[in-house]
Design a protein around this motif. Structure first.
Motif, PDB file in Angstrom:
ATOM      1  N   LEU A  31       9.922 -27.294 -43.170  1.00 21.28           N
ATOM      2  CA  LEU A  31       8.961 -26.503 -42.752  1.00 21.28           C
ATOM      3  C   LEU A  31       7.919 -27.470 -42.207  1.00 21.28           C
ATOM      4  CD1 LEU A  31       7.451 -23.899 -42.750  1.00 21.28           C
ATOM      5  CD2 LEU A  31       6.494 -24.430 -44.971  1.00 21.28           C
ATOM      6  N   LYS A  34       9.207 -28.415 -38.647  1.00 20.20           N
ATOM      7  CA  LYS A  34       9.186 -26.933 -37.730  1.00 20.20           C
ATOM      8  C   LYS A  34       7.749 -26.699 -37.201  1.00 20.20           C
ATOM      9  CE  LYS A  34      10.928 -22.479 -37.846  1.00 20.20           C
ATOM     10  NZ  LYS A  34      11.853 -22.626 -36.929  1.00 20.20           N
ATOM     11  N   THR A  97      15.940 -22.753 -36.425  1.00 22.65           N
ATOM     12  CA  THR A  97      16.337 -21.893 -37.521  1.00 22.65           C
ATOM     13  C   THR A  97      15.215 -21.526 -38.255  1.00 22.65           C
ATOM     14  OG1 THR A  97      18.145 -21.282 -39.110  1.00 22.65           O
ATOM     15  CG2 THR A  97      17.394 -23.643 -39.013  1.00 22.65           C
ATOM     16  N   SER A  98      15.405 -20.984 -39.613  1.00 23.53           N
ATOM     17  CA  SER A  98      14.273 -20.980 -40.787  1.00 23.53           C
ATOM     18  C   SER A  98      14.404 -22.265 -41.426  1.00 23.53           C
ATOM     19  CB  SER A  98      14.481 -19.840 -41.337  1.00 23.53           C
ATOM     20  OG  SER A  98      15.411 -19.793 -42.251  1.00 23.53           O
ATOM     21  N   THR A 100      14.210 -22.387 -44.637  1.00 22.15           N
ATOM     22  CA  THR A 100      15.145 -21.980 -45.607  1.00 22.15           C
ATOM     23  C   THR A 100      16.625 -22.195 -45.221  1.00 22.15           C
ATOM     24  OG1 THR A 100      13.725 -20.280 -46.612  1.00 22.15           O
ATOM     25  CG2 THR A 100      15.952 -20.004 -47.282  1.00 22.15           C
ATOM     26  N   ASN A 101      16.895 -21.629 -44.273  1.00 20.54           N
ATOM     27  CA  ASN A 101      18.341 -21.636 -43.814  1.00 20.54           C
ATOM     28  C   ASN A 101      18.685 -23.221 -43.529  1.00 20.54           C
ATOM     29  OD1 ASN A 101      18.571 -18.960 -43.631  1.00 20.54           O
ATOM     30  ND2 ASN A 101      19.338 -18.995 -41.644  1.00 20.54           N
ATOM     31  N   THR A 144      23.295 -16.861 -43.513  1.00 19.68           N
ATOM     32  CA  THR A 144      23.007 -16.848 -42.011  1.00 19.68           C
ATOM     33  C   THR A 144      23.088 -15.466 -41.463  1.00 19.68           C
ATOM     34  OG1 THR A 144      25.284 -17.781 -41.726  1.00 19.68           O
ATOM     35  CG2 THR A 144      23.461 -19.543 -41.629  1.00 19.68           C
ATOM     36  N   ASP A 156      21.407 -22.786 -36.775  1.00 18.42           N
ATOM     37  CA  ASP A 156      22.227 -22.834 -37.956  1.00 18.42           C
ATOM     38  C   ASP A 156      23.504 -23.806 -37.815  1.00 18.42           C
ATOM     39  OD1 ASP A 156      20.616 -21.124 -39.586  1.00 18.42           O
ATOM     40  OD2 ASP A 156      21.737 -19.337 -38.655  1.00 18.42           O
ATOM     41  N   GLY A 269      10.221 -22.287 -48.037  1.00 14.21           N
ATOM     42  CA  GLY A 269      10.370 -21.505 -46.775  1.00 14.21           C
ATOM     43  C   GLY A 269       9.989 -20.091 -47.017  1.00 14.21           C
ATOM     44  N   ALA A 273       6.378 -19.802 -45.448  1.00 14.16           N
ATOM     45  CA  ALA A 273       6.743 -19.662 -44.037  1.00 14.16           C
ATOM     46  C   ALA A 273       7.074 -18.265 -43.690  1.00 14.16           C
ATOM     47  CB  ALA A 273       8.149 -20.723 -43.466  1.00 14.16           C
ATOM     48  N   ASP A 275       9.782 -16.903 -44.902  1.00 14.34           N
ATOM     49  CA  ASP A 275      11.173 -16.428 -44.511  1.00 14.34           C
ATOM     50  C   ASP A 275      11.694 -15.227 -45.403  1.00 14.34           C
ATOM     51  OD1 ASP A 275      11.041 -18.668 -42.968  1.00 14.34           O
ATOM     52  OD2 ASP A 275      12.095 -19.958 -44.298  1.00 14.34           O
ATOM     53  N   PRO A 277      15.213 -13.732 -46.120  1.00 11.49           N
ATOM     54  CA  PRO A 277      16.604 -13.891 -45.787  1.00 11.49           C
ATOM     55  C   PRO A 277      17.592 -12.472 -45.784  1.00 11.49           C
ATOM     56  CG  PRO A 277      16.074 -15.533 -47.396  1.00 11.49           C
ATOM     57  CD  PRO A 277      14.858 -14.641 -47.145  1.00 11.49           C
TER      58      PRO A 277
END
Length: 329
Positions: A31, A34, A97-98, A100-101, A144, A156, A269, A273, A275, A277
């Motif tokens: 994070l 990012k 991508t996130s 978390t991913n 994903t 990813d 995440g 963030a 996220d 999923p």
């Protein structure tokens, strides 16, 4: 001199706290990266991040650096080129991508490393490990595709490539005769120096993005805080804690604690963030964590018998850590 069980137990427990903090900061590093980086500033941020770290490492280990042979320096420099590839794939990947991913997909290194090493050594892996690997891969597929079944994002796929590159780095460190016996701090310093040299060459090529100076000029206070966090905590703090902890506890104990990194990546995440999923994504995240944890347990159990090859890392690493000198993230 022998130590009594009581004498070693307390230091081991005390060592758990900073090692667990390393897992937390590594989990949050996706994070942080990012937030600081864009697709046009990846190389610039990498140069700035490690330019902050290198002088500290050089000063801390100057005497041991001078003791390295030319062969060891060339070997560590070669590993630095691989390390540069890992950081490039990870940083470009996390931009697309996130968080978390990114944190969960990169944890597949824990599965890829024993699989690759078993092929190299021609050692047969037990069925339980293969089942754990399959569970992890299924988890990544669901993670994903949490918002609906579509092609995985470019980010990813880059994170998946980074997991493969980390595996290559691990095997190279384990098998390169030229770096065996090298001091951990010196090995890390030369590797990072090699990686920074690669970043500096690439950033000088027209069209590869902003220069470090231009990126730094555009940084606001939050960007600088993020960069310092990545440099000071995710790299320097992480590396020195690993070196400190492995002298007071066991590599297996350090590995187990650092293996919680994907849990923290997912938690950060989702909590910070935002996220989301999706239902399938949450199921996938759980499968990744269960699969990698199960695989680690099987691999650790098989170390003594030779059924599963020993597993080390980063990573970077950092996963079963390479406590002999893999740089922090």
């Amino acid at each position: 001199m022998a130590h009594s069980p009581a004498a070693t137990a307390v230091p081991s427990r005390l060592a758990d706290v900073p090692v667990l903090l390393v897992a937390v900061v590594w989990g949050s590093s996706y994070l942080a990266a990012k937030g600081v980086t864009t697709s046009g500033t990846v190389l610039a941020v990498l140069v700035l991040r490690f330019a902050v770290v290198l002088p500290v490492l050089v000063v801390a280990g100057w005497r041991r650096l001078r003791a390295l042979s030319g062969t060891q320096v060339r070997g560590a420099g070669g590993l630095g080129v691989i390390l540069a590839g890992i950081f490039l794939l990870e940083t470009y990947g996390v931009v697309h991508t996130s968080a978390t991913n990114a944190g969960l997909i990169i944890s597949l290194t824990m599965v890829f490393t024993p699989l690759a090493e078993s092929r190299v050594r021609r050692v047969r892996l037990p069925g339980a490990f293969l089942a754990a690997a399959g569970l992890s891969v299924l988890g990544v597929a669901l993670l994903t595709q949490g918002a609906g079944f579509t092609a995985p994002s470019g980010g990813d796929l880059l994170m998946l490539a980074a997991a493969v590159a980390r595996t290559v780095h691990v095997l190279a460190m384990a098998r390169m005769e030229s770096v065996r016996g090298a001091d951990a701090l010196s090995l890390t310093t030369v590797q990072l120096g090699g990686a920074v040299a690669v970043f500096a060459v690439l950033v000088a090529v027209p069209g590869t993005g902003a220069s470090p100076w231009a990126a730094a000029a555009d940084f606001d206070r939050g960007d600088w805080l993020g960069l310092v966090y990545l440099s000071a905590f995710c790299t320097l703090f992480a590396f020195f804690v690993q070196m400190w902890a492995v002298r007071r506890t066991s590599p297996s104990r350090v590995s187990l604690l650092l293996g919680t990194e994907p849990v923290w990546a997912a938690a950060v995440g989702i909590a910070l963030a935002g996220d989301r999923p999706g239902r399938l994504g949450y199921v996938g995240a759980v499968l990744v964590l269960v699969g990698t944890g199960w695989g680690r347990t099987v691999a650790d159990r098989g170390r003594g018998s030779g059924a599963v090859p020993a597993q080390t890392t980063r990573r970077p690493r950092r996963h079963t850590p390479d406590t002999s000198g893999t740089p922090g993230r």
